[in-house]
Scaffold this motif. Sequence first.
Motif, PDB file in Angstrom:
ATOM      1  N   MET A   1      15.245  -6.592  21.562  1.00 22.56           N
ATOM      2  CA  MET A   1      16.610  -6.133  22.240  1.00 22.56           C
ATOM      3  C   MET A   1      16.242  -5.007  22.922  1.00 22.56           C
ATOM      4  N   PRO A   2      16.864  -4.800  24.046  1.00 22.33           N
ATOM      5  CA  PRO A   2      17.265  -3.585  24.709  1.00 22.33           C
ATOM      6  C   PRO A   2      17.899  -2.780  23.892  1.00 22.33           C
ATOM      7  N   ARG A   3      17.834  -1.206  23.994  1.00 25.84           N
ATOM      8  CA  ARG A   3      18.546  -0.537  23.294  1.00 25.84           C
ATOM      9  C   ARG A   3      19.945  -0.288  24.029  1.00 25.84           C
ATOM     10  N   GLY A   4      21.119  -0.472  23.418  1.00 27.40           N
ATOM     11  CA  GLY A   4      22.517  -0.426  23.937  1.00 27.40           C
ATOM     12  C   GLY A   4      23.048  -1.714  24.016  1.00 27.40           C
ATOM     13  N   SER A   5      22.388  -2.853  23.740  1.00 28.68           N
ATOM     14  CA  SER A   5      22.693  -4.335  23.948  1.00 28.68           C
ATOM     15  C   SER A   5      23.887  -4.441  22.832  1.00 28.68           C
ATOM     16  N   ARG A  11      23.454 -10.968  18.093  1.00 26.29           N
ATOM     17  CA  ARG A  11      23.732 -12.309  17.357  1.00 26.29           C
ATOM     18  C   ARG A  11      23.051 -13.462  18.153  1.00 26.29           C
ATOM     19  N   GLN A  12      23.207 -13.593  19.261  1.00 29.43           N
ATOM     20  CA  GLN A  12      22.547 -14.372  20.188  1.00 29.43           C
ATOM     21  C   GLN A  12      21.103 -14.660  19.807  1.00 29.43           C
ATOM     22  N   TYR A  13      20.272 -13.573  19.958  1.00 32.98           N
ATOM     23  CA  TYR A  13      19.084 -13.300  19.941  1.00 32.98           C
ATOM     24  C   TYR A  13      18.761 -13.941  18.575  1.00 32.98           C
ATOM     25  N   GLU A  14      19.232 -13.429  17.668  1.00 36.03           N
ATOM     26  CA  GLU A  14      18.850 -14.177  15.818  1.00 36.03           C
ATOM     27  C   GLU A  14      18.937 -15.427  15.761  1.00 36.03           C
ATOM     28  N   HIS A  15      20.092 -15.819  16.615  1.00 41.24           N
ATOM     29  CA  HIS A  15      20.395 -17.220  16.399  1.00 41.24           C
ATOM     30  C   HIS A  15      19.395 -18.269  17.191  1.00 41.24           C
ATOM     31  N   ILE A  16      18.911 -17.892  18.260  1.00 44.72           N
ATOM     32  CA  ILE A  16      17.779 -18.554  19.162  1.00 44.72           C
ATOM     33  C   ILE A  16      16.643 -18.573  18.251  1.00 44.72           C
ATOM     34  N   LYS A  17      16.290 -17.210  17.853  1.00 48.35           N
ATOM     35  CA  LYS A  17      14.897 -16.924  17.187  1.00 48.35           C
ATOM     36  C   LYS A  17      14.877 -18.010  16.075  1.00 48.35           C
ATOM     37  N   ASP A  18      15.923 -17.734  15.346  1.00 44.52           N
ATOM     38  CA  ASP A  18      16.017 -18.850  14.006  1.00 44.52           C
ATOM     39  C   ASP A  18      15.861 -20.220  14.323  1.00 44.52           C
ATOM     40  N   SER A  19      16.472 -20.647  15.362  1.00 39.13           N
ATOM     41  CA  SER A  19      16.672 -21.899  15.843  1.00 39.13           C
ATOM     42  C   SER A  19      15.121 -22.537  16.292  1.00 39.13           C
ATOM     43  N   ALA A  20      14.493 -21.697  16.927  1.00 43.98           N
ATOM     44  CA  ALA A  20      13.230 -21.782  17.370  1.00 43.98           C
ATOM     45  C   ALA A  20      12.018 -21.791  16.171  1.00 43.98           C
ATOM     46  N   ASP A  22      12.955 -22.804  13.289  1.00 47.93           N
ATOM     47  CA  ASP A  22      13.165 -24.081  12.639  1.00 47.93           C
ATOM     48  C   ASP A  22      12.734 -25.254  13.110  1.00 47.93           C
ATOM     49  N   ARG A  23      12.345 -25.297  14.310  1.00 52.01           N
ATOM     50  CA  ARG A  23      11.802 -26.260  15.351  1.00 52.01           C
ATOM     51  C   ARG A  23      10.161 -26.205  15.123  1.00 52.01           C
ATOM     52  N   GLY A  24       9.734 -25.400  14.343  1.00 51.06           N
ATOM     53  CA  GLY A  24       8.224 -25.140  14.141  1.00 51.06           C
ATOM     54  C   GLY A  24       7.455 -24.002  15.142  1.00 51.06           C
ATOM     55  N   ALA A  25       8.134 -23.396  15.848  1.00 53.96           N
ATOM     56  CA  ALA A  25       7.564 -22.236  16.856  1.00 53.96           C
ATOM     57  C   ALA A  25       7.100 -21.160  15.866  1.00 53.96           C
ATOM     58  N   SER A  26       5.913 -20.485  16.126  1.00 58.16           N
ATOM     59  CA  SER A  26       5.456 -19.378  15.538  1.00 58.16           C
ATOM     60  C   SER A  26       6.478 -18.121  15.520  1.00 58.16           C
ATOM     61  N   SER A  27       6.508 -17.196  14.589  1.00 61.47           N
ATOM     62  CA  SER A  27       7.437 -16.138  14.792  1.00 61.47           C
ATOM     63  C   SER A  27       7.263 -15.336  16.087  1.00 61.47           C
ATOM     64  N   LYS A  28       6.350 -15.250  16.383  1.00 56.41           N
ATOM     65  CA  LYS A  28       6.026 -14.346  17.796  1.00 56.41           C
ATOM     66  C   LYS A  28       6.496 -15.549  18.984  1.00 56.41           C
ATOM     67  N   ARG A  29       6.072 -16.637  19.023  1.00 54.60           N
ATOM     68  CA  ARG A  29       6.765 -17.317  20.192  1.00 54.60           C
ATOM     69  C   ARG A  29       8.332 -17.422  20.046  1.00 54.60           C
ATOM     70  N   ALA A  30       8.711 -17.691  18.917  1.00 58.34           N
ATOM     71  CA  ALA A  30      10.248 -17.628  18.779  1.00 58.34           C
ATOM     72  C   ALA A  30      11.123 -16.255  19.182  1.00 58.34           C
ATOM     73  N   LYS A  31      10.284 -15.352  18.848  1.00 58.88           N
ATOM     74  CA  LYS A  31      10.863 -13.948  19.527  1.00 58.88           C
ATOM     75  C   LYS A  31      10.758 -13.851  20.883  1.00 58.88           C
ATOM     76  N   GLU A  32       9.744 -14.576  21.629  1.00 59.40           N
ATOM     77  CA  GLU A  32       9.564 -14.393  23.014  1.00 59.40           C
ATOM     78  C   GLU A  32      10.565 -15.419  23.945  1.00 59.40           C
ATOM     79  N   ILE A  33      10.851 -16.598  22.937  1.00 62.21           N
ATOM     80  CA  ILE A  33      11.866 -17.272  23.662  1.00 62.21           C
ATOM     81  C   ILE A  33      13.263 -16.872  23.596  1.00 62.21           C
ATOM     82  N   ALA A  34      13.388 -16.169  22.348  1.00 59.15           N
ATOM     83  CA  ALA A  34      14.809 -15.566  22.236  1.00 59.15           C
ATOM     84  C   ALA A  34      15.042 -14.503  23.260  1.00 59.15           C
ATOM     85  N   ALA A  35      13.966 -13.686  23.419  1.00 54.95           N
ATOM     86  CA  ALA A  35      14.233 -12.503  24.181  1.00 54.95           C
ATOM     87  C   ALA A  35      14.448 -12.972  25.829  1.00 54.95           C
TER      88      ALA A  35
END
Length: 107
Positions: A1-5, A11-20, A22-35
């Motif tokens: 996440m950018p500084r100052g967000s 919270r939105q980033y963490e929720h999307i990352k965790d959901s991805a 849970d659906r089976g995406a790799s950690s790297k891919r989940a972070k990309e989707i969330a970002a």
Amino acid sequence: MPRGSSAKRERQYEHIKDSAEDRGASSKRAKEIAARTVNKERARSGESRTASRSSTKDMSSSKRGGQRSHSGPGGPTKEQLYNEARQRNIKGRSTMTKAELTKALGR
């Protein structure tokens, strides 16, 4: 996440990352989707300095909900196909229709 967000975007980033994940995406891919999702929402609400036209004019990420994933009902948008054609340096892409772009990209 950018500084100052904001805390909301964190919270939105963490929720999307965790959901991805849970659906089976790799950690790297989940972070990309969330970002990407959070950055698009930031652009739509005017929280970022710069924003692409597709970020501000297109339907929101939450409303879209995968409708335009590359295998979804409508497939990628014409703009997405055009950008891919530009990256591949396909000649005549500016006058092509969505169907012609799809064919030229070999989809």
